[in-house]
Write a protein that holds these residues in place. Structure first.
Motif, PDB file in Angstrom:
ATOM      1  N   GLU A 116      28.656  46.595  47.681  1.00  0.00           N
ATOM      2  CA  GLU A 116      28.997  47.935  47.333  1.00  0.00           C
ATOM      3  C   GLU A 116      30.682  47.726  46.976  1.00  0.00           C
ATOM      4  O   GLU A 116      31.015  48.206  45.933  1.00  0.00           O
ATOM      5  CB  GLU A 116      28.604  48.861  48.317  1.00  0.00           C
ATOM      6  N   ALA A 117      31.373  47.324  48.025  1.00  0.00           N
ATOM      7  CA  ALA A 117      32.702  47.201  47.872  1.00  0.00           C
ATOM      8  C   ALA A 117      33.066  46.539  46.638  1.00  0.00           C
ATOM      9  O   ALA A 117      34.108  46.712  46.069  1.00  0.00           O
ATOM     10  CB  ALA A 117      33.524  46.589  49.326  1.00  0.00           C
ATOM     11  N   PHE A 118      32.450  45.123  46.406  1.00  0.00           N
ATOM     12  CA  PHE A 118      32.552  44.590  45.267  1.00  0.00           C
ATOM     13  C   PHE A 118      32.537  45.348  43.972  1.00  0.00           C
ATOM     14  O   PHE A 118      33.440  45.217  43.313  1.00  0.00           O
ATOM     15  CB  PHE A 118      31.813  43.122  45.267  1.00  0.00           C
ATOM     16  N   ALA A 119      31.279  46.063  43.962  1.00  0.00           N
ATOM     17  CA  ALA A 119      31.067  46.725  42.770  1.00  0.00           C
ATOM     18  C   ALA A 119      32.304  47.644  42.365  1.00  0.00           C
ATOM     19  O   ALA A 119      32.628  48.236  41.331  1.00  0.00           O
ATOM     20  CB  ALA A 119      29.514  47.643  42.789  1.00  0.00           C
ATOM     21  N   ARG A 120      32.563  48.452  43.684  1.00  0.00           N
ATOM     22  CA  ARG A 120      33.534  49.564  43.511  1.00  0.00           C
ATOM     23  C   ARG A 120      35.074  48.895  43.166  1.00  0.00           C
ATOM     24  O   ARG A 120      35.818  49.506  42.253  1.00  0.00           O
ATOM     25  CB  ARG A 120      33.862  50.289  44.773  1.00  0.00           C
ATOM     26  N   GLU A 121      35.293  47.709  43.709  1.00  0.00           N
ATOM     27  CA  GLU A 121      36.672  46.989  43.169  1.00  0.00           C
ATOM     28  C   GLU A 121      36.723  46.606  41.617  1.00  0.00           C
ATOM     29  O   GLU A 121      37.551  46.841  41.092  1.00  0.00           O
ATOM     30  CB  GLU A 121      36.539  45.936  44.149  1.00  0.00           C
ATOM     31  N   LYS A 122      35.521  45.975  41.368  1.00  0.00           N
ATOM     32  CA  LYS A 122      35.407  45.500  40.030  1.00  0.00           C
ATOM     33  C   LYS A 122      35.099  46.491  38.922  1.00  0.00           C
ATOM     34  O   LYS A 122      35.248  46.157  37.620  1.00  0.00           O
ATOM     35  CB  LYS A 122      34.531  44.378  39.958  1.00  0.00           C
ATOM     36  N   GLY A 123      34.322  47.345  39.424  1.00  0.00           N
ATOM     37  CA  GLY A 123      33.705  48.553  38.523  1.00  0.00           C
ATOM     38  C   GLY A 123      32.926  47.932  37.386  1.00  0.00           C
ATOM     39  O   GLY A 123      31.949  47.065  37.743  1.00  0.00           O
ATOM     40  N   MET A 124      32.832  48.373  36.155  1.00  0.00           N
ATOM     41  CA  MET A 124      32.083  47.801  35.226  1.00  0.00           C
ATOM     42  C   MET A 124      32.126  46.135  35.015  1.00  0.00           C
ATOM     43  O   MET A 124      31.223  45.592  34.741  1.00  0.00           O
ATOM     44  CB  MET A 124      32.215  48.254  33.872  1.00  0.00           C
ATOM     45  N   GLY A 125      33.273  45.555  35.506  1.00  0.00           N
ATOM     46  CA  GLY A 125      33.282  44.113  35.467  1.00  0.00           C
ATOM     47  C   GLY A 125      32.499  43.440  36.399  1.00  0.00           C
ATOM     48  O   GLY A 125      32.313  42.320  36.304  1.00  0.00           O
ATOM     49  N   ALA A 126      31.855  44.049  37.343  1.00  0.00           N
ATOM     50  CA  ALA A 126      31.098  43.674  38.378  1.00  0.00           C
ATOM     51  C   ALA A 126      29.624  42.937  37.739  1.00  0.00           C
ATOM     52  O   ALA A 126      28.776  42.473  38.236  1.00  0.00           O
ATOM     53  CB  ALA A 126      30.639  44.725  39.679  1.00  0.00           C
ATOM     54  N   LEU A 127      29.334  43.911  36.497  1.00  0.00           N
ATOM     55  CA  LEU A 127      28.222  43.502  35.818  1.00  0.00           C
ATOM     56  C   LEU A 127      27.753  42.172  35.063  1.00  0.00           C
ATOM     57  O   LEU A 127      26.949  41.745  34.715  1.00  0.00           O
ATOM     58  CB  LEU A 127      27.604  44.723  34.778  1.00  0.00           C
ATOM     59  N   GLY A 128      29.146  41.751  34.678  1.00  0.00           N
ATOM     60  CA  GLY A 128      29.305  40.546  33.834  1.00  0.00           C
ATOM     61  C   GLY A 128      29.756  39.210  34.453  1.00  0.00           C
ATOM     62  O   GLY A 128      30.127  39.417  35.594  1.00  0.00           O
ATOM     63  N   PRO A 129      29.817  38.262  33.823  1.00  0.00           N
ATOM     64  CA  PRO A 129      30.258  36.958  34.333  1.00  0.00           C
ATOM     65  C   PRO A 129      31.921  37.210  34.824  1.00  0.00           C
ATOM     66  O   PRO A 129      32.581  38.113  34.042  1.00  0.00           O
ATOM     67  CB  PRO A 129      30.171  35.959  33.096  1.00  0.00           C
ATOM     68  N   PRO A 130      32.242  36.386  35.740  1.00  0.00           N
ATOM     69  CA  PRO A 130      33.789  36.568  36.077  1.00  0.00           C
ATOM     70  C   PRO A 130      34.820  36.245  34.854  1.00  0.00           C
ATOM     71  O   PRO A 130      34.770  35.462  33.913  1.00  0.00           O
ATOM     72  CB  PRO A 130      33.923  35.541  37.323  1.00  0.00           C
TER      73      PRO A 130
END
Length: 130
Positions: A116-130
């Motif tokens: 959850e924390a990672f997803a909140r930090e990265k937003g939509m960027g959490a869905l794709g490759p780094p």
């Protein structure tokens, strides 16, 4: 179901904790469909059907595997062992126990909570490759 010759088996299944919709679908539709396809479903005992439905309810087999498991039980009818042992053998032959819906939901919930924390930090960027 009320006028079916399978009503007593349906009632036994429901009394043993099997969901009525699962029991009805299996007894009325799945068995008929398999018989039309040439599977000798009549060779599968009522006790084996009850054991199979109980295995599905317990999460040891997926409901989607019922046609294949009934086919295997019909093919090996008359074999040694109790109905429960024969169902367990059919489940093993079909690839072992399946993961239940509840198990999948628990795993997904745990992963989402951990990330959850990672997803909140990265937003939509959490869905794709780094």
């Amino acid at each position: 179901m009320a006028f079916s010759e399978r009503l007593p088996l349906f009632e036994k299944a429901v009394a043993s904790g099997v969901r009525p919709t699962l029991a009805a679908r299996t007894l009325l539709a799945t068995c008929r469909e398999l018989a039309r396809d040439g599977v000798e479903v009549a060779r599968v005992s009522e006790e084996e059907i009850l054991a199979l439905l109980s295995a599905v309810e317990a999460g040891r087999a997926a409901k989607e595997a019922i046609p294949d498991l009934l086919t295997e039980l019909a093919r090996t009818a008359g074999g040694a062992g109790t109905p429960g042992e024969r169902v367990d053998a059919a489940i093993e032959k079909m690839g072992g126990p399946a993961v239940s819906q509840a198990d999948v939901e628990e795993i997904v919930s745990r992963i989402v909570a951990e990330r959850e924390a990672f997803a909140r930090e990265k937003g939509m960027g959490a869905l794709g490759p780094p």
